[in-house]
Design a protein around this motif. Structure first.
Motif, short mmCIF file in Angstrom:
data_model
loop_
_atom_site.label_atom_id
_atom_site.label_comp_id
_atom_site.label_asym_id
_atom_site.label_seq_id
_atom_site.Cartn_x
_atom_site.Cartn_y
_atom_site.Cartn_z
N SER A 118 1.25 -1.00 -0.07
CA SER A 118 0.17 0.16 0.47
C SER A 118 0.91 1.30 -0.13
CB SER A 118 -1.27 0.20 1.08
OG SER A 118 -1.38 0.78 1.55
N LYS A 157 -1.65 1.18 -5.41
CA LYS A 157 -1.63 -0.10 -4.41
C LYS A 157 -0.74 -1.16 -5.60
CE LYS A 157 -4.69 0.78 -0.32
NZ LYS A 157 -4.92 1.81 -0.73
N TYR A 159 -0.68 -5.41 -6.01
CA TYR A 159 -1.63 -6.75 -5.50
C TYR A 159 -0.48 -7.66 -6.46
CZ TYR A 159 -5.18 -3.49 -3.94
OH TYR A 159 -5.80 -2.27 -3.76
N PRO A 178 -6.76 -3.34 2.07
CA PRO A 178 -5.94 -3.83 3.03
C PRO A 178 -6.84 -4.92 4.29
CG PRO A 178 -4.42 -1.60 2.58
CD PRO A 178 -6.50 -1.68 1.88
N GLU A 191 3.99 -1.26 2.78
CA GLU A 191 3.71 -0.45 2.71
C GLU A 191 4.81 0.44 2.09
OE1 GLU A 191 0.88 2.91 5.35
OE2 GLU A 191 3.82 2.48 6.01
#
Length: 327
Positions: A118, A157, A159, A178, A191
């Motif tokens: 993130s 972000k 993933y 999250p 992060e």
């Protein structure tokens, strides 16, 4: 394919050419194969026309157009559904998120082994009316969720592909990605401090109302995550407690009435006692909570059309056809 970039957009026609050119330059410099899904969330300007023009020049650019404005979470949901890259990266279309962050976000997933990374806009170019509520919201979310992140609402972000294929984002749940990942079993969440740029075109599409809806969504998500598979533990407990309070009150009132009759004491009507009405209310609410509350939640969660949206067009640039419509 190395990366899929999912970009929700609403009335961002000015920024799209610069954004897509920037993503292309960064990907080429770092030798990353990529695709970009531009999800037009019912724009009223020329955004879809720009998406079509850009896709005609670059077959890595793909588009999805909603018939009306649904919101950021549905746009992400549709983008995730079509993404095929090993790493999926989300970013806003307003150029406040820098595509220069993409290589490091990709590396942290592939090499460092994170399930999700993130972004943290440590230095923000936003007015106090947005930054102060955001800090408060992040502090509460951090405390409630147990996830040590500074900026839950950052749109930038990354993933692992199986993460976005395993979670369901709806409503306004994009603020809690999250937590959605954590509830799905992906706990390796990292992060990264990211650059936050001043808005170059247009204006922000989000108001202060998102603070209220954000907290409501957080409460909803915490409930679903904790009690979604066992709602009777919550509604049954609350209903039983309220019913017991009501029943105890009825027995107390009835006992008092019998005692008065047995001892020839002054008698008052049961309905003159305020506890009588409190007892009735508690027993009624307890029954409602016990029988219908969790059933309504289960029905809502199992609804087959909760995540069905009217997709007007999907721009794919494949050989079968450049456009297809989904309804």
């Amino acid at each position: 394919m190395d990366i899929s970039v999912v970009v929700p957009l609403f009335n961002e026609e000015e920024s799209l050419p610069e954004l897509t050119a920037w993503i292309d330059r960064v990907a080429r410099e770092h030798k990353l194969s990529y695709e970009v899904w531009l999800v037009d969330d019912g724009s009223s300007d020329g955004s879809w026309r720009v998406v079509q023009e850009l896709a005609a020049k670059n077959d890595r650019l793909k588009g999805i157009k909603f018939q009306r404005n649904y919101g950021k979470s549905p746009a992400l949901y549709e983008g995730f559904k079509h993404a095929t890259g090993d790493v999926v990266i989300t970013m806003d279309a307003d150029l406040q998120d820098s595509p220069d962050e993409i290589p490091e976000l990709h590396r942290m997933i592939v090499e460092d082994g994170f399930d999700m990374v993130s972004g943290w806009k440590q230095k923000r170019h936003d007015p106090l009316g947005k930054t102060l509520p955001s800090k408060f919201f992040n502090a509460v979310t951090r405390k409630v969720s147990g996830i040590e992140l500074h900026d839950f609402n950052c749109g930038l972000k990354s993933y692992r592909l199986n993460v976005v294929k395993s979670i369901e984002v709806y409503g306004d749940m994009h603020r809690h990605m999250p937590l959605l990942a954590k509830w799905a079993g992906f706990k390796n969440i990292g992060e990264k401090v990211v650059e936050h740029r001043a808005r170059k075109y247009g204006y922000s599409k989000f108001g202060l109302s998102r603070l209220v809806t954000g907290f409501l969504d957080l409460l909803s998500l915490m409930f679903v995550g904790k009690y979604g598979q066992r709602p009777m533990h919550l509604f049954g407990t609350l209903g039983t407690l309220m019913f017991v309070v009501g029943l105890t009150s009825v027995l107390w009132i009835g006992g008092g009435k019998l005692y008065a009759l047995a001892n020839n004491l002054p008698k008052e009507l049961v309905t003159q006692n305020p506890w009588f009405y409190i007892a009735l209310t508690c027993m009624t609410l307890g029954t409602i909570l016990f029988v219908t509350g969790f059933l309504a939640e289960l029905v809502a969660r199992s609804s087959p059309d909760r995540n069905q949206y009217l997709v007007e067009k999907v721009l794919t640039n494949d050989r079968v056809g450049s456009l297809r419509s989904e309804v």
